[in-house]
Motif scaffolding. Structure first.
Motif, PDB file in Angstrom:
ATOM      1  N   GLY A  94      19.923 -79.431  -6.361  1.00 22.31           N
ATOM      2  CA  GLY A  94      19.652 -79.624  -4.938  1.00 22.31           C
ATOM      3  C   GLY A  94      20.795 -80.347  -4.233  1.00 22.31           C
ATOM      4  N   LEU A  95      21.366 -81.332  -4.907  1.00 25.42           N
ATOM      5  CA  LEU A  95      22.497 -82.066  -4.317  1.00 25.42           C
ATOM      6  C   LEU A  95      23.657 -81.116  -4.052  1.00 25.42           C
ATOM      7  CD1 LEU A  95      22.504 -85.291  -6.599  1.00 25.42           C
ATOM      8  CD2 LEU A  95      21.840 -85.200  -4.187  1.00 25.42           C
ATOM      9  N   GLY A 134      23.574 -77.833  -3.763  1.00 28.42           N
ATOM     10  CA  GLY A 134      23.188 -76.874  -2.721  1.00 28.42           C
ATOM     11  C   GLY A 134      23.365 -77.470  -1.338  1.00 28.42           C
ATOM     12  N   GLU A 135      22.872 -78.689  -1.147  1.00 29.58           N
ATOM     13  CA  GLU A 135      22.960 -79.330   0.165  1.00 29.58           C
ATOM     14  C   GLU A 135      24.410 -79.664   0.516  1.00 29.58           C
ATOM     15  OE1 GLU A 135      20.303 -79.660   2.244  1.00 29.58           O
ATOM     16  OE2 GLU A 135      21.659 -80.457   3.785  1.00 29.58           O
ATOM     17  N   MET A 136      25.174 -80.119  -0.470  1.00 27.86           N
ATOM     18  CA  MET A 136      26.586 -80.445  -0.210  1.00 27.86           C
ATOM     19  C   MET A 136      27.366 -79.198   0.216  1.00 27.86           C
ATOM     20  SD  MET A 136      27.400 -82.991  -3.393  1.00 27.86           S
ATOM     21  CE  MET A 136      26.612 -84.603  -3.521  1.00 27.86           C
ATOM     22  N   GLY A 184      25.913 -76.538   1.544  1.00 25.57           N
ATOM     23  CA  GLY A 184      25.202 -75.878   2.639  1.00 25.57           C
ATOM     24  C   GLY A 184      24.631 -74.523   2.256  1.00 25.57           C
ATOM     25  N   ILE A 185      24.209 -74.389   0.999  1.00 25.86           N
ATOM     26  CA  ILE A 185      23.602 -73.130   0.547  1.00 25.86           C
ATOM     27  C   ILE A 185      22.230 -73.427  -0.074  1.00 25.86           C
ATOM     28  CG2 ILE A 185      25.805 -71.923   0.206  1.00 25.86           C
ATOM     29  CD1 ILE A 185      25.597 -72.508  -2.786  1.00 25.86           C
ATOM     30  N   PRO A 186      21.355 -72.407  -0.180  1.00 25.54           N
ATOM     31  CA  PRO A 186      20.024 -72.676  -0.732  1.00 25.54           C
ATOM     32  C   PRO A 186      20.056 -73.130  -2.194  1.00 25.54           C
ATOM     33  CG  PRO A 186      20.073 -70.554   0.413  1.00 25.54           C
ATOM     34  CD  PRO A 186      21.489 -71.015   0.295  1.00 25.54           C
TER      35      PRO A 186
END
Lengths: 243, 319
Positions: A125-126, A128-130, A132-134
Motif C-alpha cells: 500500500g505504501l 502504491g500510494e507513493m 500514485g497507482i492502485p
C-alpha cells in the motif's frame, strides 16, 4: 511487460524465536524467501510463460540476503536488485522500492501480503500510494487480459473479484500460485544472472524498534478423559470462565 | 488535539472491532475522538458510537463507499484526518484496514504501526507494542513522527459502552475517478455465519476429520457455542473448506476467547495463527500431537466420539 517482485529475507517459519542483545538470535536459523513473497514470485514466473514478461526480483538487505535473491533467480526471475541497507521499517523499504520503480516503469509490482517476520503488511500500500497507482491486497488470484488485470481479493467470509488497468501493486497470498522449487538447471543459471547492488535513498521518520519480548510461557495442558467431556464443560465455565 | 477512528460496518451494523477502535482512541486521551463511518448507515447506529467513546461522528454518506473500495476509502479517512487535524488515526485490523492503513499514512505524512496489541506508553516518546514473528514475539516500537496511524488487534483494549450518544454530521469528500480505478466485478460471501476475525469463539477442524462430509459435527458444535468455524491449511488446500476459513501462518490470524481444535496436530505454522486465543481446547487421537503443548485443555480421543458428546454436554449447560 515488466514485473517487479519484492521479496523479504526471513527466518524459516519453523524457527524458534529467541532474542540476544535486543536482536533476533540467528544462531542456526535458516533464512528463506518470505512465504507470501514466494507466492508472488511463483505467479510472476508463471506469467513469464503466459505473456512475454521479464521478472526482476528485489530485496532491501545487506550482503547476507544474496543467497535468498539467488534462490529467486533459480526459481525463474531474470535479474535481481539488492538495495544495500538494513530494512529498518516498512516506510524505509517502501521508499527504496518506489525509488527503483520510478526509474523502471514496471507494469506490475508484486510482493507478499506481509513479511512473516515483522508482519507489517504495509509495503504494498505504501508503494502504491507513493507511486500514485492502485494497490490490492490480499490478492489470491491474478490473470491478465491485455492491459487489464482480473484479480480476486480475500475479504471477511469470502472474496471479491476485481478489475484494474496496469500498472498496480499487489500483496499476494495463496492460492495465487503453487510455490516453485528450483531445479538444477535453474540453480546453475542463477549463478550468472545479473544481480545489481544499489545504494539506498535517504528516508526520514523511520520508526525505532526499542525492545523485543516473548509471549508469557503457556501453563501445562490440562488433560481430560474422553469419557468425561462434562468435566471439560465445567472447566471452561468455572475455571477458564469462557462460557 | 484529536484522534480519528475509521469505523467499518457490515450490512448496516457497525463492527464490534470498530467499536473497540473507538474505545482505544478515547483511552489515548488526546482530545476529540472523531469516528468516521461511510456508506449506508442509520443515524441511530452512528450516534451509538458515542457509547464507545466517540465525541463526534462524521458520516461520508456515499453509496459508492459501501463496497469497501481501497483507494476511495483511504482518501476519505485521510481527508477526515486532515480536517480534524488528527494526531493519531486508529483502525481495527480487517481485510480493508490492512489494505488502507498504509495509503492513509502516506497521504497524511504519518508514521504507521500495524498489529498493535495494547495502548501506547507515552512517558518517553510514543511507544506501541506490536505482535511480530506471526504471534511468536512482541516488539516495542517508537514512532517519532508527530502524526501516527495505528491498526489494532482484537482485544487490544476491550469495548466500553457507557458513554453518551454522539452528534452525527455529514462529511462530504471530493472523490475522483482515480479513487475508483479498481472495479469490483463480483463478490462471494458466506451469509448468516459469524465472521471469523470478529468471532469470540471458534471451532476448527483438521485432517483428522477425514473428509468434508464430516463437517456437520463441527458446525453443530459451533452452533451450540455461537462460534465461527475454521480449518487448518491442509483442509483448505484439499478444498474441503473454503480458503477464508483457513487459520494459520499463511491464513487468517485469530484471537478468540475460546478456540477448539479438532483433529489438528498443531504444527508450528498452524499455532502461529491461533496462539493469541485466550483458551485453547485440543481434541486429537494422537497423544503426541504438538497441539497438547500449546493448548489449555486437551482430550486424547476419537473426534467422532468426543465431539458429539461435547456438543450434547454444552447444550445441557448452556440452556
Amino acid at each position: 511487460m515488466k514485473i517487479l517482485v519484492c521479496i523479504s529475507h526471513v527466518p524459516d517459519t519453523t524457527t524458534k524465536i529467541k532474542f540476544v542483545n535486543n536482536k533476533l538470535d540467528t544462531t542456526g536459523v535458516q533464512f528463506i524467501i518470505g512465504p507470501y513473497d514466494d507466492y508472488a514470485l511463483a505467479r510472476a514466473v508463471e506469467l513469464k510463460t503466459e505473456i512475454n514478461a521479464t521478472v526482476t526480483v528485489l530485496n532491501v538487505g545487506k550482503a547476507e540476503t544474496e543467497p535468498t535473491l539467488r534462490k529467486a533467480l533459480a526459481i525463474g526471475a531474470d535479474d535481481a536488485i539488492r538495495i544495500d541497507a538494513e530494512p529498518l521499517d516498512a516506510l524505509f523499504v517502501a521508499h527504496q522500492i518506489a525509488a527503483v520503480a520510478r526509474q523502471e516503469n514496471y507494469d506490475m509490482i508484486l510482493m507478499g501480503r506481509e513479511s512473516s517476520d515483522f508482519n507489517g503488511g504495509l509495503v504494498h500500500g505504501l508503494v502504491g500510494e507513493m507511486l500514485g497507482i492502485p494497490s490490492i491486497a490480499p490478492c489470491m488470484k491474478l490473470e491478465l487480459n491485455g492491459r487489464i488485470a482480473k484479480l480476486a481479493r480475500e475479504i471477511e467470509g469470502g472474496k471479491e473479484t476485481l478489475e484494474v488497468a496496469l500498472p498496480f501493486v499487489a500483496g499476494c497470498q495463496e492460492p495465487i500460485a503453487e510455490w516453485k522449487i528450483p531445479n538444477m538447471k535453474g540453480i546453475m543459471s542463477a549463478r550468472t544472472k545479473p544481480l545489481k547492488v544499489v545504494p539506498p535513498v535517504p528516508v526520514e521518520g523511520v520508526s525505532t524498534y526499542v525492545s523485543f519480548e516473548l509471549p508469557p510461557a503457556k501453563g501445562a495442558c490440562k488433560m481430560i478423559s474422553p469419557d468425561n467431556v462434562e468435566e471439560l464443560v465445567l472447566l471452561l465455565k468455572n475455571e477458564a470462565k469462557v462460557l | 488535539m484529536s484522534v480519528v477512528v475509521f469505523v467499518e460496518a457490515d450490512n448496516g451494523t457497525i463492527k464490534k472491532s470498530s467499536r473497540e477502535a473507538v474505545t482505544y482512541a478515547s483511552k489515548l486521551e488526546m482530545g476529540e475522538v472523531v469516528a468516521v463511518a461511510m456508506g449506508t448507515l442509520t443515524k441511530d447506529e452512528l450516534a451509538s458510537l458515542g457509547k464507545n467513546g466517540a465525541t463526534k461522528v462524521w458520516h461520508a454518506n456515499d453509496t459508492r463507499l459501501n463496497d469497501g473500495v481501497i483507494q476511495a476509502t483511504a482518501q476519505v479517512v485521510a481527508e477526515a484526518a486532515q480536517k480534524a487535524n488528527a494526531d493519531v488515526v486508529v483502525m481495527s485490523r480487517s481485510s480493508l484496514v490492512d489494505a488502507i492503513a498504509s495509503r492513509v499514512a502516506v497521504k497524511i505524512g504519518a508514521g504507521v504501526a500495524t498489529n498493535v496489541v495494547a495502548l501506547p506508553k507515552t512517558d518517553n516518546g510514543f511507544i506501541v507494542k506490536r505482535s511480530i514473528y506471526t504471534g511468536k514475539a512482541f516488539a516495542d516500537v517508537r514512532l517519532d513522527n508527530p502524526k501516527k496511524v495505528l491498526t489494532i488487534t482484537k482485544n487490544a483494549v476491550g469495548i466500553e459502552e457507557n458513554g453518551n450518544l454522539a452528534p452525527v454530521d455529514t462529511f462530504s469528500v471530493s472523490l475522483s475517478e482515480k479513487d475508483f480505478a479498481v472495479r469490483r466485478t463480483g463478490i462471494e460471501k458466506a451469509t448468516g455465519t459469524i465472521l471469523l476475525p470478529e468471532a469470540d469463539r471458534v471451532v476448527s477442524g483438521g485432517r483428522g476429520l477425514k473428509g468434508p462430509e464430516n463437517w456437520g459435527m463441527v458446525e453443530e458444535l459451533a452452533k451450540v457455542l455461537g462460534a465461527a468455524t475454521a480449518c487448518s491449511k491442509p483442509v483448505s488446500d484439499m478444498h474441503w473448506r473454503p480458503h477464508h476459513e483457513h487459520v494459520g501462518q499463511t491464513g487468517i490470524k485469530i484471537a478468540p476467547t475460546l478456540y477448539i481444535a479438532i483433529g489438528i496436530s498443531g504444527a508450528i505454522q498452524h499455532l502461529a495463527g491461533v496462539n493469541a486465543s485466550k483458551v485453547i481446547v485440543a481434541i486429537n487421537k494422537d497423544a503426541e500431537a504438538p497441539f497438547f503443548k500449546a493448548a489449555t485443555y486437551g482430550i486424547v480421543g476419537d473426534a467422532f466420539e468426543v465431539v458429539p458428546k461435547l456438543t450434547a454436554a454444552l447444550k445441557k449447560h448452556l440452556n
